[in-house]
Design a protein around this motif. Structure first.
Motif, PDB file in Angstrom:
ATOM      1  N   ILE A 269       1.618  -1.116  13.524  1.00 56.25           N
ATOM      2  CA  ILE A 269       1.967  -0.229  12.409  1.00 56.25           C
ATOM      3  C   ILE A 269       1.269  -0.725  11.145  1.00 56.25           C
ATOM      4  CG2 ILE A 269       3.835   0.607  10.933  1.00 56.25           C
ATOM      5  CD1 ILE A 269       5.698   0.374  13.328  1.00 56.25           C
ATOM      6  N   GLY A 270       0.453   0.137  10.543  1.00 54.90           N
ATOM      7  CA  GLY A 270      -0.198  -0.197   9.283  1.00 54.90           C
ATOM      8  C   GLY A 270       0.716   0.137   8.116  1.00 54.90           C
ATOM      9  N   ILE A 271       0.870  -0.809   7.176  1.00 56.84           N
ATOM     10  CA  ILE A 271       1.793  -0.621   6.047  1.00 56.84           C
ATOM     11  C   ILE A 271       1.076  -0.971   4.754  1.00 56.84           C
ATOM     12  CG2 ILE A 271       3.955  -1.380   4.977  1.00 56.84           C
ATOM     13  CD1 ILE A 271       5.030  -1.918   7.762  1.00 56.84           C
ATOM     14  N   LYS A 272       1.095  -0.046   3.807  1.00 56.89           N
ATOM     15  CA  LYS A 272       0.494  -0.257   2.497  1.00 56.89           C
ATOM     16  C   LYS A 272       1.583  -0.469   1.466  1.00 56.89           C
ATOM     17  CE  LYS A 272      -2.901   1.745  -0.694  1.00 56.89           C
ATOM     18  NZ  LYS A 272      -3.813   2.905  -0.925  1.00 56.89           N
ATOM     19  N   ASP A 273       1.317  -1.313   0.488  1.00 61.28           N
ATOM     20  CA  ASP A 273       2.262  -1.625  -0.579  1.00 61.28           C
ATOM     21  C   ASP A 273       2.403  -0.403  -1.488  1.00 61.28           C
ATOM     22  OD1 ASP A 273       3.736  -2.589  -2.655  1.00 61.28           O
ATOM     23  OD2 ASP A 273       2.472  -4.324  -3.090  1.00 61.28           O
ATOM     24  N   LEU A 274       3.426   0.415  -1.209  1.00 61.08           N
ATOM     25  CA  LEU A 274       3.635   1.640  -1.976  1.00 61.08           C
ATOM     26  C   LEU A 274       5.039   1.732  -2.575  1.00 61.08           C
ATOM     27  CD1 LEU A 274       1.917   4.215   0.423  1.00 61.08           C
ATOM     28  CD2 LEU A 274       1.026   3.343  -1.743  1.00 61.08           C
ATOM     29  N   GLY A 275       5.846   0.712  -2.399  1.00 60.38           N
ATOM     30  CA  GLY A 275       7.211   0.728  -2.913  1.00 60.38           C
ATOM     31  C   GLY A 275       7.879  -0.606  -2.647  1.00 60.38           C
ATOM     32  N   ASP A 276       9.149  -0.731  -3.029  1.00 63.88           N
ATOM     33  CA  ASP A 276       9.848  -2.009  -2.886  1.00 63.88           C
ATOM     34  C   ASP A 276       9.887  -2.472  -1.429  1.00 63.88           C
ATOM     35  OD1 ASP A 276      10.295  -1.969  -5.583  1.00 63.88           O
ATOM     36  OD2 ASP A 276      12.367  -1.280  -5.449  1.00 63.88           O
ATOM     37  N   ALA A 277      10.246  -1.562  -0.518  1.00 58.48           N
ATOM     38  CA  ALA A 277      10.387  -1.958   0.886  1.00 58.48           C
ATOM     39  C   ALA A 277       9.042  -2.304   1.503  1.00 58.48           C
ATOM     40  CB  ALA A 277      11.068  -0.846   1.676  1.00 58.48           C
ATOM     41  N   SER A 278       8.030  -1.469   1.281  1.00 57.26           N
ATOM     42  CA  SER A 278       6.707  -1.752   1.852  1.00 57.26           C
ATOM     43  C   SER A 278       6.072  -2.976   1.187  1.00 57.26           C
ATOM     44  CB  SER A 278       5.800  -0.532   1.726  1.00 57.26           C
ATOM     45  OG  SER A 278       5.677  -0.123   0.382  1.00 57.26           O
ATOM     46  N   HIS A 279       6.396  -3.232  -0.085  1.00 55.95           N
ATOM     47  CA  HIS A 279       5.892  -4.438  -0.752  1.00 55.95           C
ATOM     48  C   HIS A 279       6.475  -5.691  -0.096  1.00 55.95           C
ATOM     49  CE1 HIS A 279       4.573  -7.129  -3.955  1.00 55.95           C
ATOM     50  NE2 HIS A 279       5.811  -7.596  -4.012  1.00 55.95           N
ATOM     51  N   ALA A 280       7.779  -5.651   0.202  1.00 61.65           N
ATOM     52  CA  ALA A 280       8.413  -6.814   0.827  1.00 61.65           C
ATOM     53  C   ALA A 280       7.836  -7.084   2.208  1.00 61.65           C
ATOM     54  CB  ALA A 280       9.923  -6.589   0.916  1.00 61.65           C
ATOM     55  N   LEU A 281       7.449  -6.042   2.935  1.00 59.90           N
ATOM     56  CA  LEU A 281       6.915  -6.226   4.285  1.00 59.90           C
ATOM     57  C   LEU A 281       5.521  -6.839   4.291  1.00 59.90           C
ATOM     58  CD1 LEU A 281       8.115  -2.952   6.048  1.00 59.90           C
ATOM     59  CD2 LEU A 281       8.861  -5.290   6.529  1.00 59.90           C
TER      60      LEU A 281
END
Length: 430
Positions: A269-281
């Motif tokens: 799963i690709g995840i980009k820093d776009l919010g609090d939750a995705s930033h933490a991941l």
């Protein structure tokens, strides 16, 4: 070319009209003085409004596979939003029409129709349903700014209160109760499933590896603890991390597109820093436990499978095309030719460029073109035609930031490409 109604749409229309069809013989006609046809309009809009409310609850069940007859979960969620909004408008017309119908008798009669003595409990149940509906819908109109994602999801419980009071209101006033029992069980049962049963049926995974792709972008490699899920290319899941060390997002579910081929034993799963939750991941630790729900969606559904495909991806919206390319690279034999245009600002933001080049070099049916905004500006018809002269004859799939999607859709439609051959997917409060 107009899109044909989907099977799910047709089923919704039939169920929506069922209570009205049962009630119509008792509602009379539209002939007579204005107060009679206003009463008729008020009753019809009330029936349709409550039916839409209950159907909005039904389509929120989010059972994997239930979304497919509707064209995927993103489209089903848009239907959910429009059903809720239309229900609110119809119920407002319902109240206004019944009040106006009593005006010819007297103003006091109109007020008494809408606000009767407390002994008229059925009417007051309708008002309680309306108040709960206003409380639930108000944040969606952005009166106080864009609502917080998780608070907005929890607020959905208020919609169950609105449905309960509205259903009670209808059962006390309806001549034939069985259609309302049918819709009520379906709508409230779906909410009970979504909030109570479904969270217990998520699949446990462990984060095996966190691969840094670029600044603010990672790919999580997930190892199933059990049998895991089976998915198709272009589908997405809801991921819920359980790491107590996360700064944000622990226990919260968020949608992410699957970037792995269906044959892969690991879920990527690709995840980009776009919010609090995705930033933490971005800094989540390996061996962290996560829960996966899904899969959902059918991004690569095609109405004309004989057509070659054009893929246009950018930002973290490239992930469904990563899954598609990896599927081809894993040995899947393409039945049509695929050409991917990867839209990025510069080479640093083309996260999967090297992998795409490698797959294109060994898979005959897959072609790849890189487009940098820094060098070429926005994608143009001339650039497309230079690298893929037959682009307008293909089935087209695009995924990326909302602004990019909107620009590409305008560009393609200006070339005379029918909207039915342009497929896109945007996660907006899924």
């Amino acid at each position: 070319m107009l899109r044909l109604p989907r099977l799910g749409d047709s089923a919704l229309i039939v169920v929506l009209l069922l209570p009205l069809a049962v009630a119509l013989p008792r509602l009379g006609g539209l002939s007579g003085p204005p107060e009679l046809w206003l009463t008729w309009v008020g009753r019809v809009t009330g029936i349709l409004g409550l039916a839409m409310m209950l159907l909005a609850g039904l389509v929120s069940c989010r059972v994997p596979g239930f979304d497919r007859p509707f064209g995927g979960l993103a489209r089903l969620w848009r239907l959910h939003h429009w059903l809720g909004f239309a229900a609110f408008i119809l119920i407002m017309v319902h109240v206004l029409a019944l009040g106006l119908a009593a005006v010819p008798a007297s103003l006091d009669a109109a007020v008494a129709t809408l606000f009767p003595p407390p002994s008229q409990g059925a009417i007051w149940l309708g008002w309680l349903a309306w108040v709960a509906m206003v409380v639930f819908l108000a944040p969606t109109f952005d009166f106080f700014g864009k609502p917080h994602y998780q608070r907005w999801k929890r607020l959905h419980l208020v919609s169950a209160v609105a449905l309960l009071f509205g259903l009670w209101h209808a059962l006390l006033l309806a001549g034939e109760a069985w259609p309302w029992w049918l819709l009520g069980i379906a709508g409230l049962g779906a909410i009970a499933w979504r909030k109570g049963v479904a969270p217990q049926r998520r699949h446990p995974y462990r984060i095996e590896q966190v691969v840094s792709l670029a600044r603010g972008v990672v790919e999580l490699v997930l190892r199933p603890e059990g049998s895991g899920i089976r998915h198709a290319v272009g589908q997405f899941v809801y991921l819920t991390p359980l790491d107590e060390r996360l700064a944000a997002g622990r226990g919260e579910e968020h949608p992410y597109t699957i970037a792995s081929a269906p044959s892969d034993s690991r879920l990527r799963i690709g995840i980009k820093d776009l919010g609090d939750a995705s930033h933490a991941l971005q800094t989540v630790m390996p061996e962290t436990r996560v829960l996966i729900e899904g899969p959902y969606g059918e991004f690569f559904e095609r109405r004309f499978p004989q057509r070659d495909m054009l893929w246009l991806g950018g930002g973290i919206g490239i992930t469904p095309f990563v899954a598609g390319a990896r599927n081809l690279g894993a040995g899947s034999v393409p039945d049509v030719h695929v050409h991917l245009f990867y839209l990025a600002n510069n080479p640093d933001r083309a996260y999967y460029r090297q992998e795409f080049c490698e797959i294109a070099a060994r898979v005959e049916g897959f072609a790849y073109t890189q487009h940098y905004h820094r060098d070429h500006g926005p994608l143009t018809e001339a650039f497309l035609r230079e690298h893929r002269p037959d682009f307008a004859e293909r089935e087209i799939y695009l995924c990326g930031p909302p602004g990019m999607n909107a620009y590409l859709q305008r560009l393609l439609i200006e070339q005379g490409i029918p909207a039915a051959r342009i497929h896109s997917e945007v996660f907006d409060f899924l």
